[in-house]
Design a protein around this motif. Sequence first.
Motif, mmCIF file in Angstrom:
data_model
loop_
_atom_site.group_PDB
_atom_site.id
_atom_site.type_symbol
_atom_site.label_atom_id
_atom_site.label_comp_id
_atom_site.label_asym_id
_atom_site.label_seq_id
_atom_site.Cartn_x
_atom_site.Cartn_y
_atom_site.Cartn_z
ATOM 1 N N THR A 105 36.238 42.712 46.839
ATOM 2 C CA THR A 105 35.856 42.454 45.017
ATOM 3 C C THR A 105 34.916 42.532 44.249
ATOM 4 N N ASP A 106 34.712 43.349 43.620
ATOM 5 C CA ASP A 106 33.677 43.903 42.605
ATOM 6 C C ASP A 106 33.852 43.406 41.211
ATOM 7 N N MET A 107 32.785 42.051 41.651
ATOM 8 C CA MET A 107 32.731 41.605 40.383
ATOM 9 C C MET A 107 32.508 41.960 38.766
ATOM 10 N N ASP A 108 31.809 42.710 38.731
ATOM 11 C CA ASP A 108 31.868 43.838 37.387
ATOM 12 C C ASP A 108 33.698 44.756 36.910
ATOM 13 N N ASN A 109 33.501 45.378 37.739
ATOM 14 C CA ASN A 109 35.238 46.034 37.777
ATOM 15 C C ASN A 109 36.185 44.934 37.703
ATOM 16 N N PHE A 110 36.607 43.882 38.447
ATOM 17 C CA PHE A 110 37.277 42.905 38.063
ATOM 18 C C PHE A 110 37.483 42.518 36.759
ATOM 19 N N GLN A 111 36.280 42.476 36.503
ATOM 20 C CA GLN A 111 35.638 41.778 35.073
ATOM 21 C C GLN A 111 36.620 42.478 34.009
ATOM 22 N N LYS A 112 36.066 43.284 33.903
ATOM 23 C CA LYS A 112 36.618 44.915 32.775
ATOM 24 C C LYS A 112 37.982 44.857 33.203
ATOM 25 N N SER A 113 38.539 45.088 34.089
ATOM 26 C CA SER A 113 40.236 45.164 34.298
ATOM 27 C C SER A 113 40.525 43.684 33.698
ATOM 28 N N GLU A 114 39.951 42.465 33.895
ATOM 29 C CA GLU A 114 40.695 41.422 33.079
ATOM 30 C C GLU A 114 40.600 41.583 32.004
ATOM 31 N N ALA A 115 39.963 41.844 31.125
ATOM 32 C CA ALA A 115 39.537 41.920 30.163
ATOM 33 C C ALA A 115 40.194 43.068 29.416
ATOM 34 N N ILE A 116 40.619 44.279 29.671
ATOM 35 C CA ILE A 116 41.826 44.920 29.831
ATOM 36 C C ILE A 116 42.968 44.811 29.655
ATOM 37 N N ASN A 117 43.219 44.257 30.583
ATOM 38 C CA ASN A 117 44.894 43.158 30.895
ATOM 39 C C ASN A 117 44.923 42.022 29.370
ATOM 40 N N ASN A 118 43.404 41.448 28.902
ATOM 41 C CA ASN A 118 43.820 40.623 28.414
ATOM 42 C C ASN A 118 44.195 41.449 27.195
ATOM 43 N N GLU A 119 43.606 42.691 26.710
ATOM 44 C CA GLU A 119 43.394 43.245 25.432
ATOM 45 C C GLU A 119 45.632 43.001 24.861
#
Length: 187
Positions: A171-185
Amino acid sequence: MKNIISVFFALCICLSVSAQEHMKFMGIPLDGTIDNFALKLKEKGVTYDAVKSETAGPGGRIFKGMFIGEDATFMVFFNAKSKMVFGVGVELSYPDVESAHLPFVNLTELLQNKYPTATSEASKDSDGDVNGLAFNIPDKTGVKRIGFILQTLKVSDSYQNGGCSIYLMYTDMDNFQKSEAINNEDL
């Protein structure tokens, strides 16, 4: 003059973004779109499994290929909206726990040798039982965690199957966090 400053500022931003370090899987950064990542896997002899990918749901594609000299199944995880890759799961299957033991130990040693500055800790299942290791992978400076690798052993619940699998999750941390931010929108 304002245009020159604007261009210089844009170049600085581009350089800082391109300098960002990402986790790698099979030498491929866990970054970019799923289509680009799939092309890079194909170059390494990994093939797309369209039938199994239909069951993976949005944000997952399944592939087959070789991993450390063994047949493996790969599941690439990406954000369904942005198509940005953030992780890859690998499954190596064995007929029983005894035949998975030595490969599990060897994989642990290989990961420790490849990532000598990584910290590791026991991984536990939902019941609190130890089922593997989690490796926290730092960047080149050792300051920031760029990702993690979860190595687990799963024994089949089926009496008839009796099989065992080693799972690795990159798991890549930066891209995982970006994915979570997109989903949380959506919330």
